[in-house]
Design an enzyme around this catalytic site. Structure first.
Site, mmCIF file in Angstrom:
data_model
loop_
_atom_site.group_PDB
_atom_site.id
_atom_site.type_symbol
_atom_site.label_atom_id
_atom_site.label_comp_id
_atom_site.label_asym_id
_atom_site.label_seq_id
_atom_site.Cartn_x
_atom_site.Cartn_y
_atom_site.Cartn_z
ATOM 1 C CG HIS A 118 16.030 -38.393 -3.288
ATOM 2 N ND1 HIS A 118 16.246 -39.704 -2.905
ATOM 3 C CD2 HIS A 118 17.253 -37.850 -3.472
ATOM 4 C CE1 HIS A 118 17.556 -39.936 -2.838
ATOM 5 N NE2 HIS A 118 18.186 -38.819 -3.186
ATOM 6 C CD GLU A 170 15.736 -14.587 -7.646
ATOM 7 O OE1 GLU A 170 15.111 -14.986 -6.649
ATOM 8 O OE2 GLU A 170 15.508 -13.492 -8.190
ATOM 9 C CE LYS A 216 12.479 -12.503 -9.823
ATOM 10 N NZ LYS A 216 13.192 -12.413 -8.610
ATOM 11 C CD1 TRP A 233 -0.533 -6.454 -2.965
ATOM 12 C CD2 TRP A 233 -0.758 -6.962 -0.794
ATOM 13 N NE1 TRP A 233 -0.293 -7.797 -2.813
ATOM 14 C CE2 TRP A 233 -0.413 -8.138 -1.497
ATOM 15 C CE3 TRP A 233 -0.956 -7.040 0.571
ATOM 16 C CZ2 TRP A 233 -0.265 -9.368 -0.878
ATOM 17 C CZ3 TRP A 233 -0.800 -8.270 1.202
ATOM 18 C CH2 TRP A 233 -0.455 -9.415 0.472
ATOM 19 C CD GLU A 268 8.882 -12.892 -7.842
ATOM 20 O OE1 GLU A 268 8.767 -12.209 -6.832
ATOM 21 O OE2 GLU A 268 9.918 -12.888 -8.544
ATOM 22 C CE LYS A 326 11.170 -3.834 -5.872
ATOM 23 N NZ LYS A 326 11.708 -5.125 -6.341
ATOM 24 N NE ARG A 354 4.579 1.526 -0.018
ATOM 25 C CZ ARG A 354 5.539 1.238 0.842
ATOM 26 N NH1 ARG A 354 6.791 1.321 0.465
ATOM 27 N NH2 ARG A 354 5.261 0.889 2.075
ATOM 28 C CB CYS A 365 -0.941 0.105 1.186
ATOM 29 S SG CYS A 365 -2.129 -1.229 1.269
ATOM 30 C CG ASN A 400 1.440 0.672 4.230
ATOM 31 O OD1 ASN A 400 1.190 -0.521 4.185
ATOM 32 N ND2 ASN A 400 2.651 1.154 4.093
ATOM 33 N N GLY A 401 -0.972 -1.015 6.328
ATOM 34 C CA GLY A 401 -0.732 -1.830 7.520
ATOM 35 C C GLY A 401 -1.969 -2.648 7.846
HETATM 36 C C1 G6P Z 1 8.352 -9.192 -2.059
HETATM 37 C C2 G6P Z 1 8.922 -8.826 -3.421
HETATM 38 C C3 G6P Z 1 10.175 -9.650 -3.695
HETATM 39 C C4 G6P Z 1 11.182 -9.467 -2.576
HETATM 40 C C5 G6P Z 1 10.578 -9.777 -1.202
HETATM 41 C C6 G6P Z 1 11.501 -9.339 -0.081
HETATM 42 O O1 G6P Z 1 7.869 -10.492 -2.091
HETATM 43 O O2 G6P Z 1 7.963 -9.049 -4.427
HETATM 44 O O3 G6P Z 1 10.743 -9.237 -4.920
HETATM 45 O O4 G6P Z 1 12.279 -10.293 -2.797
HETATM 46 O O5 G6P Z 1 9.357 -9.059 -1.033
HETATM 47 O O6 G6P Z 1 11.613 -7.957 -0.112
HETATM 48 P P1 G6P Z 1 12.800 -7.115 0.493
HETATM 49 O O7 G6P Z 1 12.464 -5.685 0.174
HETATM 50 O O8 G6P Z 1 12.809 -7.375 1.974
HETATM 51 O O9 G6P Z 1 14.047 -7.569 -0.149
#
Ligand code: G6P
Length: 608
Positions: A504, A481, A485, A73, A488, A603, A27, A2, A99-100
């Protein structure tokens, strides 16, 4: 998650607020809204991205010098027009953006309903608007917000205006960030510096439990309980160019292409090649204190957690310190064994992730030495850790993290060299690491130049809905990772596995319809990975291999090969991850996904 913007000044309020929201859209983007004090209170809200709010505003002009805005969000209540912020009290005179999460909202709502308040939304936030309404008689807006907040449990960053207080904007923070932008005859409030940058460089970061009252005279800061606090004015060092797309179709692609520079920036002024070590000014620990560290715990979420896993390999291999890496959300609720001989490293791009912050606080409470590896300067993790290393990657806007990951790993490599040289690493071995680290930006450039070939592979693989990513050693976190990606941004199911573990379980999935991405670079694990590749080949799986340039053998096994330059074993992940970022990007584009704002994600996850 948010985003909030508030403004008091002479500029045209609504376009300014909407522009600010666009800067914060990373956000969250489930819905958005604005409220302007213009004699009464005008509120316009819309479900969906900020574009739909703009359509709904349709160029309408609002008088007034004061307003707030929010991009959401969703946590409580589905994304729709009614649940969009700002929320109001019964009379529609108070507007609030939040926000929260208000954790005791159910109990508060019951109380407010019994007193005759009427609710419109399903959000936790709306209780706050009614609590302020209830607290207002006989008080200023600032006093009423303060009184209301004292009844609330949970987290908040809020902005509040009232039609009956046309010159006042109130903000408060507990668990969600808020920054004041100090202009000439105008004052701003925002979740972070991005919306402020084009208006002012002067900012004041609110700390936990603080609030601000903004009016014609400027701003005054208090504790939530009402005690005045003096705050220092900081400089916002964000370059406007850095938060624009600079000709790229998406922020994510721009950020992938920035990596030669961002990796260079992460080591600039820190690498001491001759001595084979690194100088990290923000650590604030003497060499003796660093030698006393017996154990390291790295805690983080998402992509930052995977960077931490690579850090584990580096620190154990080259500094010989035992390392554990733990999801912050798990760490904070365990009963971790920590003492002053344990260094806890919180890694966070945003510096605002709720779980990472809570883990950091828990570690400090238990007497561990704590530090942050953070991108956003002045963020909560950075300030609360008190010591650490900024990664200097510049603003990362694409929701899927790319350049922050490689910068985090670069900083972990620097930290490894620094700790290693104080312990077991010879000058020659340190120098070999330093020399190769310096060569990495040029090698990343070379991989990026191969982007058209990766795009072609994505075109051919775009219709597959399941992928397996396999790697060993430090390439195992890269497999995780790479799979993350793809999930996501392309909404393709993908799993990362240690290559040998495939036997396994996941091997049961392999047939001619199952693409398997192998990270098969020429490093210590190469021969073993090749064996695993044979096992997939024997079951007719479709193989994409990330391989070291010039590896002719791999073509006999893999259907597709993406070459990466050779490097020191320690730094293979910094190269092998780049093609996987590009692969996910092009897959998402082929599948018409919203690359920079994937569904359901945000984000900055500031709720637990
Ligand atoms: C969210 C974002 C990710 C990020 C994660 C941790 O899930 O979408 O891209 O890796 O938060 O965020 P930070 O700001 O703590 O690295």
């Amino acid at each position: 998650m948010c985003g909030i913007v508030g403004y008091l000044g002479d500029k045209d309020v609504v376009p300014l607020l909407v522009r600010g929201l666009e800067r914060l859209e990373y956000r969250g983007y489930d819905s958005s809204g604005v409220a302007v004090v213009d004699g009464g209170l005008s509120i316009v809200k819309s479900v969906g991205k900020i574009k739909s709010l703009k359509d709904r505003l349709d160029g309408r002009r609002f008088p007034g010098r004061l307003g707030i805005a929010h991009t959401r969000w969703a946590t409580h209540g589905e994304p729709n027009d009614v649940n969009a912020h700002p929320h109001t009290d019964c009379k529609g005179k108070i507007a609030l953006a939040h926000n929260g999460v208000i954790e005791n909202h159910a109990a508060l709502k019951k109380l407010l309903l019994a007193e005759g308040h009427r609710f419109e939304s399903e959000t936790d936030t709306e209780v706050l608007a009614h609590l302020i309404e209830r607290s207002l008689p006989g008080r200023t807006l600032g006093e009423a917000v303060s009184a209301a907040l004292q009844l609330v449990e949970g987290t908040y960053g809020i902005a509040v205006v009232s039609a009956d207080h046309p010159g006042t904007l109130v903000g408060a923070r507990h668990g969600s960030p808020l920054v004041i932008g100090v202009g000439d005859g105008e004052t701003f409030l925002a979740s972070d510096g991005a919306p402020l940058r084009e208006h002012t460089q002067r900012v004041v970061y609110l700390d936990e439990g603080e609030m601000v009252v903004i009016d014609e005279a400027g701003y005054r800061t208090f504790t939530i309980e009402g005690e005045a606090v003096d705050k220092q004015v900081d400089e916002l060092n964000w370059d406007l160019e850095q938060i624009e797309k600079a000709g790229f179709p998406h922020f994510m692609l721009k950020e992938i292409h920035e990596q030669p520079d961002t990796v260079r920036n992460a080591m600039r002024g820190r690498l001491l090649r001759e001595e084979g070590t690194a100088k990290l000014g923000g650590l604030n620990l003497s060499d003796d204190e660093l030698r006393d560290i017996r154990r390291i715990v790295i805690t983080a979420c998402g992509t930052s957690y995977y960077a931490g896993l690579i850090g584990e390999y580096l620190l154990e291999e080259y500094a010989r310190i035992p390392v554990e890496v733990e999801y912050a959300s798990e760490f904070r609720y365990r009963n971790p064994i920590l003492d002053e001989g344990t260094l806890v490293i919180a890694i966070s791009q945003s510096g605002e992730t709720a779980d990472t912050l809570a883990a950091l606080r828990e570690a400090r409470r238990r007497g561990a030495t704590v530090m942050g590896i953070v991108n956003v300067v002045g963020s909560t993790v950075a300030r609360e850790a008190g010591r650490g290393v900024y990664i200097h990657a510049g603003p990362e806007i694409g929701v899927a993290s790319t350049k922050a990951f490689t910068s985090q790993v670069t900083v972990l490599a620097l930290l490894t060299m620094h700790l290693g040289r104080l312990r077991v690493l010879s000058q020659a071995a340190g120098r070999a690491l330093a020399t190769e680290l310096e060569a990495l930006p040029g090698k990343i450039e070379k991989i990026l130049a191969g982007a058209p070939a990766i795009k072609e592979i994505a075109v051919q693989m775009q219709h597959h809905d399941n992928f397996l990513y396999l790697g060993r050693g430090p390439n195992f976190p890269v497999a995780l990772e790479g799979a993350l990606k793809l999930k996501e941004i392309a909404y393709v199911h993908a799993e990362g596995y240690p290559a040998a573990e495939m036997k396994h379980g996941p091997i049961a999935l392999i047939d001619e319809n199952m693409p398997v991405v192998f990270i098969a670079t020429r490093d210590a694990a190469y021969e073993k990975v090749m064996t695993n590749m044979q096992e997939v080949r024997a079951r007719r799986g479709k193989i994409l291999a990330i391989a070291t340039e010039g590896d002719a053998d791999i073509h006999a096994l893999a259907d597709y090969v993406i070459p990466v330059p050779a490097t020191h074993d320690a730094f293979v992940p910094l190269l092998s991850v780049v093609p996987l970022q590009l692969l996910a990007y092009y897959m998402a584009v082929q599948r018409n996904c919203d690359v920079d704002q994937p569904r359901n994600l945000a984000k900055s996850v500031t709720v637990e």
